[in-house]
Design a protein around this motif. Structure first.
Motif, mmCIF file in Angstrom:
data_model
loop_
_atom_site.group_PDB
_atom_site.id
_atom_site.type_symbol
_atom_site.label_atom_id
_atom_site.label_comp_id
_atom_site.label_asym_id
_atom_site.label_seq_id
_atom_site.Cartn_x
_atom_site.Cartn_y
_atom_site.Cartn_z
ATOM 1 N N ASP A 24 45.717 41.198 43.506
ATOM 2 C CA ASP A 24 45.891 42.610 43.860
ATOM 3 C C ASP A 24 44.573 43.217 44.333
ATOM 4 O OD1 ASP A 24 48.622 42.676 43.313
ATOM 5 O OD2 ASP A 24 48.324 43.351 41.242
ATOM 6 N N ILE A 71 50.534 49.949 46.434
ATOM 7 C CA ILE A 71 50.671 49.076 45.274
ATOM 8 C C ILE A 71 51.191 49.902 44.103
ATOM 9 C CG2 ILE A 71 48.274 49.460 44.515
ATOM 10 C CD1 ILE A 71 48.271 46.491 43.604
ATOM 11 N N ARG A 100 43.824 42.041 47.857
ATOM 12 C CA ARG A 100 44.734 42.663 48.836
ATOM 13 C C ARG A 100 44.313 44.108 49.118
ATOM 14 N NH1 ARG A 100 49.789 45.284 48.391
ATOM 15 N NH2 ARG A 100 49.864 44.874 46.156
ATOM 16 N N VAL A 102 51.075 50.232 40.082
ATOM 17 C CA VAL A 102 50.206 49.836 38.974
ATOM 18 C C VAL A 102 50.844 50.319 37.671
ATOM 19 C CG1 VAL A 102 47.887 49.980 37.986
ATOM 20 C CG2 VAL A 102 48.195 50.069 40.481
ATOM 21 N N LEU A 115 44.216 45.423 37.226
ATOM 22 C CA LEU A 115 44.662 44.719 38.425
ATOM 23 C C LEU A 115 44.204 43.277 38.336
ATOM 24 C CD1 LEU A 115 43.604 47.307 41.172
ATOM 25 C CD2 LEU A 115 45.934 46.848 40.366
#
Length: 171
Positions: free
Chosen positions: A125, A137, A128, A139, A121
């Motif tokens: 990110d 999210i 957040r 990934v 990440l």
């Protein structure tokens, strides 16, 4: 209302070497196995464990092979889930629970030998994830085995919610 439980994944990071930036893989693997017993059952090893990057490995054992003698697709999907889930979980605020929403795993060729999965990440990110009590999210993950080209890649969508929203988890 009680205080939210501390993030157990961050606690593992801090307890096993965060101060020097390189947590001990053996100790982290054991601690993760106690937190997520299936990881220990499957034989997943933690190679790298930081809020920026997680690498997990599955040794080449016949117990994880399929009918053609290579790592089973489900075992490879487990590695994808483990790497992405752990990197998200490491960045959650206290009291947040990660939940897998969807996974897309692409098998471009057979994997042979020990397989590793890597997920990372970026700083935006991570910020957040830490700042929001609820969110999601996607990934990306790549799996590597013997050979130059990754045999498996994927994108897994994770959500996180307060533990108080899950019956039986809130303290």
């Amino acid at each position: 209302m009680s205080d939210p439980r501390p993030n157990p994944f961050r606690d593992i990071f801090e307890a096993h070497g965060a101060a020097n930036g390189a947590p001990d893989p053996t100790k982290v693997t054991e601690a993760i196995g106690q937190t997520i017993p299936f990881m220990a059952t499957a034989g997943v090893r933690i190679e790298t464990y930081t809020p920026e990057r997680v690498v997990v490995a599955l040794p080449d054992h016949s117990s994880v092979h399929n009918h053609v003698g290579t790592p089973h697709a489900a075992a490879l999907a487990l590695l994808a889930e483990a790497a992405t889930g752990l990197v998200v979980a490491l960045n959650l605020s206290d009291g947040a629970v990660p939940l897998l929403r969807s996974m897309s795993v692409n098998f471009s060729r057979m994997a042979r030998g020990m397989v590793t999965a890597e997920a990372s990440l970026d700083a935006d990110d991570r910020s957040r994830i830490a700042a929001r009590p609820i969110g999601k999210i996607t990934v990306d993950v790549s799996l590597h085995a013997d050979g130059d080209r990754p045999p498996v890649s994927g994108a897994l969508q994770w959500a996180w919610i307060p533990e108080s929203r899950l019956p039986g988890l809130s303290s």
